[in-house]
Write a protein that holds these residues in place. Structure first.
Motif, PDB file in Angstrom:
ATOM      1  N   TRP A   1       0.825  -1.208   0.000  1.00 45.75           N
ATOM      2  CA  TRP A   1       0.000   0.000   0.000  1.00 45.75           C
ATOM      3  C   TRP A   1       0.855   1.252   0.000  1.00 45.75           C
ATOM      4  N   SER A   2       0.400   2.213  -0.807  1.00 48.36           N
ATOM      5  CA  SER A   2       1.188   3.408  -1.067  1.00 48.36           C
ATOM      6  C   SER A   2       0.269   4.602  -1.317  1.00 48.36           C
ATOM      7  N   LEU A   3       0.799   5.790  -1.134  1.00 46.87           N
ATOM      8  CA  LEU A   3       0.137   6.983  -1.637  1.00 46.87           C
ATOM      9  C   LEU A   3       0.232   6.984  -3.157  1.00 46.87           C
ATOM     10  N   MET A   4      -0.570   7.807  -3.816  1.00 42.35           N
ATOM     11  CA  MET A   4      -0.489   7.917  -5.266  1.00 42.35           C
ATOM     12  C   MET A   4       0.789   8.659  -5.626  1.00 42.35           C
ATOM     13  N   GLY A   5       1.739   7.953  -6.214  1.00 43.76           N
ATOM     14  CA  GLY A   5       3.031   8.570  -6.483  1.00 43.76           C
ATOM     15  C   GLY A   5       3.556   8.256  -7.864  1.00 43.76           C
ATOM     16  N   GLY A   6       4.441   9.116  -8.355  1.00 49.78           N
ATOM     17  CA  GLY A   6       5.072   8.910  -9.652  1.00 49.78           C
ATOM     18  C   GLY A   6       6.137   9.966  -9.867  1.00 49.78           C
ATOM     19  N   PHE A   7       6.926   9.782 -10.915  1.00 51.31           N
ATOM     20  CA  PHE A   7       8.020  10.698 -11.197  1.00 51.31           C
ATOM     21  C   PHE A   7       7.563  11.849 -12.073  1.00 51.31           C
ATOM     22  N   ILE A   8       8.109  13.015 -11.797  1.00 56.32           N
ATOM     23  CA  ILE A   8       7.781  14.194 -12.584  1.00 56.32           C
ATOM     24  C   ILE A   8       8.456  14.085 -13.949  1.00 56.32           C
ATOM     25  N   GLN A   9       7.765  14.526 -14.973  1.00 59.34           N
ATOM     26  CA  GLN A   9       8.325  14.467 -16.321  1.00 59.34           C
ATOM     27  C   GLN A   9       9.135  15.723 -16.625  1.00 59.34           C
ATOM     28  N   LYS A  10       9.979  15.620 -17.634  1.00 59.03           N
ATOM     29  CA  LYS A  10      10.957  16.668 -17.934  1.00 59.03           C
ATOM     30  C   LYS A  10      10.304  18.023 -18.189  1.00 59.03           C
ATOM     31  N   ASN A  11       9.230  18.052 -18.947  1.00 59.29           N
ATOM     32  CA  ASN A  11       8.596  19.314 -19.325  1.00 59.29           C
ATOM     33  C   ASN A  11       7.284  19.534 -18.578  1.00 59.29           C
ATOM     34  N   GLU A  12       7.265  19.185 -17.294  1.00 57.40           N
ATOM     35  CA  GLU A  12       6.026  19.216 -16.506  1.00 57.40           C
ATOM     36  C   GLU A  12       6.290  19.909 -15.176  1.00 57.40           C
ATOM     37  N   ASP A  13       5.413  20.861 -14.816  1.00 57.26           N
ATOM     38  CA  ASP A  13       5.573  21.478 -13.497  1.00 57.26           C
ATOM     39  C   ASP A  13       4.901  20.595 -12.452  1.00 57.26           C
ATOM     40  N   PHE A  14       5.073  20.941 -11.173  1.00 48.74           N
ATOM     41  CA  PHE A  14       4.594  20.078 -10.092  1.00 48.74           C
ATOM     42  C   PHE A  14       3.070  19.964 -10.070  1.00 48.74           C
ATOM     43  N   ASN A  15       2.380  21.075 -10.303  1.00 48.06           N
ATOM     44  CA  ASN A  15       0.920  21.031 -10.253  1.00 48.06           C
ATOM     45  C   ASN A  15       0.351  20.130 -11.337  1.00 48.06           C
ATOM     46  N   LYS A  16       0.867  20.259 -12.553  1.00 45.54           N
ATOM     47  CA  LYS A  16       0.396  19.398 -13.640  1.00 45.54           C
ATOM     48  C   LYS A  16       0.786  17.947 -13.393  1.00 45.54           C
ATOM     49  N   GLY A  17       1.975  17.751 -12.832  1.00 43.84           N
ATOM     50  CA  GLY A  17       2.429  16.392 -12.537  1.00 43.84           C
ATOM     51  C   GLY A  17       1.563  15.714 -11.502  1.00 43.84           C
ATOM     52  N   SER A  18       1.181  16.443 -10.459  1.00 44.95           N
ATOM     53  CA  SER A  18       0.339  15.851  -9.418  1.00 44.95           C
ATOM     54  C   SER A  18      -1.024  15.469  -9.969  1.00 44.95           C
ATOM     55  N   ALA A  19      -1.583  16.322 -10.836  1.00 48.11           N
ATOM     56  CA  ALA A  19      -2.888  16.030 -11.443  1.00 48.11           C
ATOM     57  C   ALA A  19      -2.804  14.810 -12.356  1.00 48.11           C
ATOM     58  N   ARG A  20      -1.718  14.720 -13.136  1.00 44.05           N
ATOM     59  CA  ARG A  20      -1.547  13.580 -14.046  1.00 44.05           C
ATOM     60  C   ARG A  20      -1.399  12.274 -13.275  1.00 44.05           C
ATOM     61  N   ILE A  21      -0.559  12.284 -12.257  1.00 42.72           N
ATOM     62  CA  ILE A  21      -0.304  11.068 -11.475  1.00 42.72           C
ATOM     63  C   ILE A  21      -1.577  10.592 -10.798  1.00 42.72           C
ATOM     64  N   LEU A  22      -2.322  11.520 -10.217  1.00 45.35           N
ATOM     65  CA  LEU A  22      -3.581  11.145  -9.554  1.00 45.35           C
ATOM     66  C   LEU A  22      -4.555  10.523 -10.546  1.00 45.35           C
ATOM     67  N   LYS A  23      -4.674  11.109 -11.729  1.00 47.90           N
ATOM     68  CA  LYS A  23      -5.602  10.578 -12.724  1.00 47.90           C
ATOM     69  C   LYS A  23      -5.162   9.206 -13.224  1.00 47.90           C
ATOM     70  N   GLU A  24      -3.859   9.041 -13.478  1.00 48.31           N
ATOM     71  CA  GLU A  24      -3.354   7.766 -13.991  1.00 48.31           C
ATOM     72  C   GLU A  24      -3.591   6.624 -13.007  1.00 48.31           C
ATOM     73  N   LEU A  25      -3.424   6.898 -11.708  1.00 43.93           N
ATOM     74  CA  LEU A  25      -3.496   5.832 -10.707  1.00 43.93           C
ATOM     75  C   LEU A  25      -4.898   5.606 -10.141  1.00 43.93           C
ATOM     76  N   THR A  26      -5.750   6.629 -10.214  1.00 42.42           N
ATOM     77  CA  THR A  26      -7.074   6.493  -9.586  1.00 42.42           C
ATOM     78  C   THR A  26      -8.234   6.840 -10.502  1.00 42.42           C
ATOM     79  N   GLY A  27      -7.972   7.569 -11.578  1.00 41.68           N
ATOM     80  CA  GLY A  27      -9.053   8.031 -12.446  1.00 41.68           C
ATOM     81  C   GLY A  27      -9.627   9.369 -12.012  1.00 41.68           C
ATOM     82  N   LEU A  28      -9.223   9.877 -10.850  1.00 41.76           N
ATOM     83  CA  LEU A  28      -9.759  11.141 -10.343  1.00 41.76           C
ATOM     84  C   LEU A  28      -9.144  12.328 -11.088  1.00 41.76           C
TER      85      LEU A  28
END
Length: 235
Positions: free
Chosen positions: A42-69
């Motif tokens: 069990w883990s929090l929703m986590g992932g690596f930030i991409q090269k051309n991505e800021d933190f806010n966009k990265g957090s939204a992408r990771i959350l959607k990829e792992l949960t659909g939210l």
């Protein structure tokens, strides 16, 4: 390309701490880790930030990829950078946290990574330093609940006083006297009583209320009356 010489490259990750309320319990959203080392735990929703991505966009992408939210407002909490926090490779994690009404987002949630809500007092063992992240996010949540209107992000548009009391008790890990809580809440004049009732919890039913947003915008500090010794309880 100009680069900084003789500097160590460090990975940057995002971890999302999602608190939700279903009307009965405060919960935390977790997934089962998909990467090797601790895979399936069990883990929090986590992932690596991409090269051309800021933190806010990265957090939204990771959350959607792992949960659909998606469409979830998240706020940056803190950077976690202990040298040995990730045993595979040196990784700094930027933690974000969010508060949502579970029922509002229930249809979005997918189970590709076994996303599951856990009651806040029954959280399983988490990987790496994720438990420390959750602990700090809970402290932040207490502060927000005491001094800001953000707690109402966890509630539906209409809610009952018992539901609001359950939410406060879950966040502050304490019990409030029912009559005293209701009396203090009504004295704030921040809520608008509705004509209809919620009747699933009891035969008598409890009246629904709505937040008076105009009144709250100018007098939200009245909510401090609900919390005994707010300066101590948020620590």
């Amino acid at each position: 390309m100009v680069r900084y010489h003789k500097q160590t490259r460090i990975l940057v990750a995002i971890d999302c701490i999602i608190f939700g309320f279903d009307g009965n319990e405060l919960k935390l959203l977790l997934v089962q880790r998909g990467l090797e080392y601790e895979k399936g735990k069990w883990s929090l929703m986590g992932g690596f930030i991409q090269k051309n991505e800021d933190f806010n966009k990265g957090s939204a992408r990771i959350l959607k990829e792992l949960t659909g939210l998606e469409g979830v407002y998240m706020e940056q909490l803190l950077a976690f950078g202990n040298v040995d926090r990730d045993p595979i490779e040196r990784t700094v994690s930027i933690a974000y946290f969010a508060l949502i009404d579970i029922n509002k987002y229930e249809k979005q949630l997918n189970t590709d990574y076994h996303a599951e809500w856990f009651p806040i007092h029954k959280i399983p063992k988490l990987i790496f330093d994720h438990a420390d992240m959750v602990k700090m996010a809970k402290q932040k949540l207490r502060y927000k609940a005491a001094f800001h209107p953000i707690i109402f992000e966890l509630l539906p548009e209409k809610f009952t006083l018992p539901q609001l009391q359950i939410l406060y008790e879950s966040i502050f890990d304490t019990e409030f006297d029912k009559r005293n809580f209701s009396r203090k809440l009504r004295s704030t004049k921040l809520l608008i009583k509705q004509k209809d009732k919620e009747k699933e919890s009891s035969k008598k039913g409890a009246y629904y209320y709505k937040l008076d947003k105009k009144q709250y915008a100018t007098n939200f500090h009245a909510i401090l009356n609900l919390i005994p010794n707010p300066g101590n309880i948020i620590n």
